[in-house]
Design an enzyme around this catalytic site. Structure first.
Site, mmCIF file in Angstrom:
data_model
loop_
_atom_site.group_PDB
_atom_site.id
_atom_site.type_symbol
_atom_site.label_atom_id
_atom_site.label_comp_id
_atom_site.label_asym_id
_atom_site.label_seq_id
_atom_site.Cartn_x
_atom_site.Cartn_y
_atom_site.Cartn_z
ATOM 1 N N LYS A 132 50.446 -12.022 185.834
ATOM 2 C CA LYS A 132 50.097 -10.616 185.534
ATOM 3 C C LYS A 132 49.829 -10.407 184.050
ATOM 4 O O LYS A 132 48.797 -9.889 183.671
ATOM 5 C CB LYS A 132 51.260 -9.663 185.855
ATOM 6 N N ARG A 148 64.950 -12.616 190.278
ATOM 7 C CA ARG A 148 63.782 -11.767 189.998
ATOM 8 C C ARG A 148 62.793 -11.813 191.157
ATOM 9 O O ARG A 148 62.187 -10.799 191.527
ATOM 10 C CB ARG A 148 63.112 -12.220 188.693
ATOM 11 N N ARG A 157 57.294 -0.565 189.750
ATOM 12 C CA ARG A 157 57.987 -1.626 190.476
ATOM 13 C C ARG A 157 58.876 -1.063 191.574
ATOM 14 O O ARG A 157 59.434 -1.840 192.352
ATOM 15 C CB ARG A 157 58.877 -2.417 189.519
ATOM 16 N N ARG A 176 62.645 -17.860 177.004
ATOM 17 C CA ARG A 176 62.912 -16.454 177.336
ATOM 18 C C ARG A 176 64.240 -16.348 178.086
ATOM 19 O O ARG A 176 64.486 -17.150 178.989
ATOM 20 C CB ARG A 176 61.744 -15.906 178.167
ATOM 21 N N ARG A 182 57.572 -22.022 181.297
ATOM 22 C CA ARG A 182 57.629 -21.062 180.187
ATOM 23 C C ARG A 182 59.008 -21.114 179.525
ATOM 24 O O ARG A 182 59.116 -21.007 178.303
ATOM 25 C CB ARG A 182 57.343 -19.646 180.699
HETATM 26 P P1 B4P Z 1 53.254 -13.850 184.108
HETATM 27 O O1 B4P Z 1 53.320 -13.659 185.557
HETATM 28 O O2 B4P Z 1 52.079 -13.339 183.374
HETATM 29 O O3 B4P Z 1 54.660 -13.300 183.640
HETATM 30 P P2 B4P Z 1 55.005 -11.868 183.157
HETATM 31 O O4 B4P Z 1 53.862 -10.979 182.939
HETATM 32 O O5 B4P Z 1 55.839 -12.121 181.968
HETATM 33 O O6 B4P Z 1 55.768 -11.212 184.367
HETATM 34 P P3 B4P Z 1 57.273 -11.144 184.691
HETATM 35 O O7 B4P Z 1 57.406 -10.407 185.984
HETATM 36 O O8 B4P Z 1 57.842 -12.513 184.601
HETATM 37 O O9 B4P Z 1 57.941 -10.302 183.513
HETATM 38 P P4 B4P Z 1 57.812 -8.791 183.004
HETATM 39 O O10 B4P Z 1 57.583 -8.895 181.545
HETATM 40 O O11 B4P Z 1 56.835 -7.979 183.776
HETATM 41 O O12 B4P Z 1 53.276 -15.386 183.610
HETATM 42 C C1 B4P Z 1 54.286 -16.297 183.872
HETATM 43 C C2 B4P Z 1 53.965 -17.704 183.335
HETATM 44 O O13 B4P Z 1 52.926 -18.292 184.099
HETATM 45 C C3 B4P Z 1 53.496 -17.756 181.889
HETATM 46 O O14 B4P Z 1 54.181 -18.793 181.249
HETATM 47 C C4 B4P Z 1 52.022 -18.076 181.968
HETATM 48 O O15 B4P Z 1 51.566 -18.834 180.876
HETATM 49 C C5 B4P Z 1 51.931 -18.884 183.253
HETATM 50 N N1 B4P Z 1 50.630 -18.722 183.915
HETATM 51 C C6 B4P Z 1 49.927 -17.579 184.045
HETATM 52 N N2 B4P Z 1 48.783 -17.810 184.735
HETATM 53 C C7 B4P Z 1 48.782 -19.143 185.076
HETATM 54 C C8 B4P Z 1 47.877 -20.000 185.793
HETATM 55 N N3 B4P Z 1 46.733 -19.530 186.348
HETATM 56 N N4 B4P Z 1 48.225 -21.290 185.949
HETATM 57 C C9 B4P Z 1 49.376 -21.775 185.416
HETATM 58 N N5 B4P Z 1 50.270 -21.030 184.705
HETATM 59 C C10 B4P Z 1 49.967 -19.731 184.538
HETATM 60 O O16 B4P Z 1 59.280 -8.219 183.298
HETATM 61 C C11 B4P Z 1 60.448 -8.791 182.721
HETATM 62 C C12 B4P Z 1 61.691 -7.943 183.069
HETATM 63 O O17 B4P Z 1 61.579 -6.620 182.461
HETATM 64 C C13 B4P Z 1 61.921 -7.630 184.549
HETATM 65 O O18 B4P Z 1 62.583 -8.692 185.227
HETATM 66 C C14 B4P Z 1 62.796 -6.332 184.443
HETATM 67 O O19 B4P Z 1 64.137 -6.629 184.113
HETATM 68 C C15 B4P Z 1 62.170 -5.606 183.267
HETATM 69 N N6 B4P Z 1 61.121 -4.654 183.716
HETATM 70 C C16 B4P Z 1 59.794 -4.736 183.402
HETATM 71 N N7 B4P Z 1 59.114 -3.730 183.987
HETATM 72 C C17 B4P Z 1 60.026 -2.984 184.682
HETATM 73 C C18 B4P Z 1 59.929 -1.841 185.522
HETATM 74 N N8 B4P Z 1 58.754 -1.245 185.758
HETATM 75 N N9 B4P Z 1 61.067 -1.358 186.087
HETATM 76 C C19 B4P Z 1 62.249 -1.942 185.866
HETATM 77 N N10 B4P Z 1 62.404 -3.040 185.095
HETATM 78 C C20 B4P Z 1 61.312 -3.574 184.516
#
Ligand code: B4P
Length: 189
Positions: free
Chosen positions: A13, A144, A88, A133, A127
């Protein structure tokens, strides 16, 4: 364009949101990034959010909703935005609907990135090795994912019913996926 991107942790994402927001010229709003910035600056919001994030739990809706309401009120969001990681929960969907209805607007498309569980666990462990992280350890990753399928995945059915959902496979290289996302939205890169 008022867009939302959803998908399980590790679906890509955040990665795709940066590319897509630049391609269409709207701000990229990642609730996870905003929380992490608050944690590293030690703000009161960061102090409250950190324990939830480190445990793989969602930050409570009241804190998250207030933060997003404030961000969407900024001038740069008036012509559109890309929300990454929000909504979410059902309460967050209701809050977003109400904030947008207040300015006579609504969400226009919701992109769901689909990937299988083994793929996302291996990406997130990768990652973890690179960035350290605090929520990327295996036990927390599993929590998660569980929470995503329990609380967030059902929201896609709601957006599907509204005719807004666009499903895109998140498997393949970052470039393959971004070509698919842009095509699905009819955007010329
Ligand atoms: P992503 O999937 O991009 O990870 P993210 O955006 O960080 O999402 P995530 O759900 O983990 O965390 P968020 O910050 O939203 O990428 C993951 C990895 O995959 C990366 O290393 C990337 O390089 C790799 N990758 C991507 N594309 C690839 C491909 N095509 N091939 C191979 N590798 C690839 O949320 C973090 C925390 O914040 C949540 O757990 C929660 O505690 C809180 N939070 C955030 N929003 C919230 C909400 N709305 N409500 C409540 N809590 C919330």
């Amino acid at each position: 364009m008022r867009l939302v991107i959803m998908g399980p942790p590790g679906a890509g994402k955040g990665t795709q949101a940066v590319i897509l927001a630049a391609a269409i010229g709207v701000p990229h709003i990642s609730t996870g990034d905003i929380f992490r910035a608050n944690v590293s600056e030690g703000t009161p919001l960061g102090i409250q959010a950190q324990a939830y994030m480190d445990a793989g739990e969602y930050v409570p809706d009241d804190l998250t909703n207030a933060m997003v309401r404030d961000r969407l009120s900024k001038a740069d969001c008036s012509a559109g935005f890309l929300l990454d990681g929000y909504p979410r929960t059902l309460e967050q969907v209701e809050e977003l609907d109400s904030v947008l209805a207040g300015v006579g607007a609504s969400v226009e498309k919701v992109i769901e990135l689909t990937v299988d569980v083994d793929e996302v666990v291996s990406r997130l462990l990768g990652r973890s090795a690179e960035q350290g992280r605090s929520d990327d350890g295996e036990v927390v990753i599993r929590r998660r994912l569980e929470l995503y399928f329990e609380a967030t995945a059902p929201l896609t059915a709601l957006y599907e019913k509204r005719g807004l959902l666009v499903r895109v496979s998140g498997i393949g290289t970052v470039e393959d996926v971004s070509v698919r996302v842009l095509e699905a939205l009819g955007v010329n890169a």
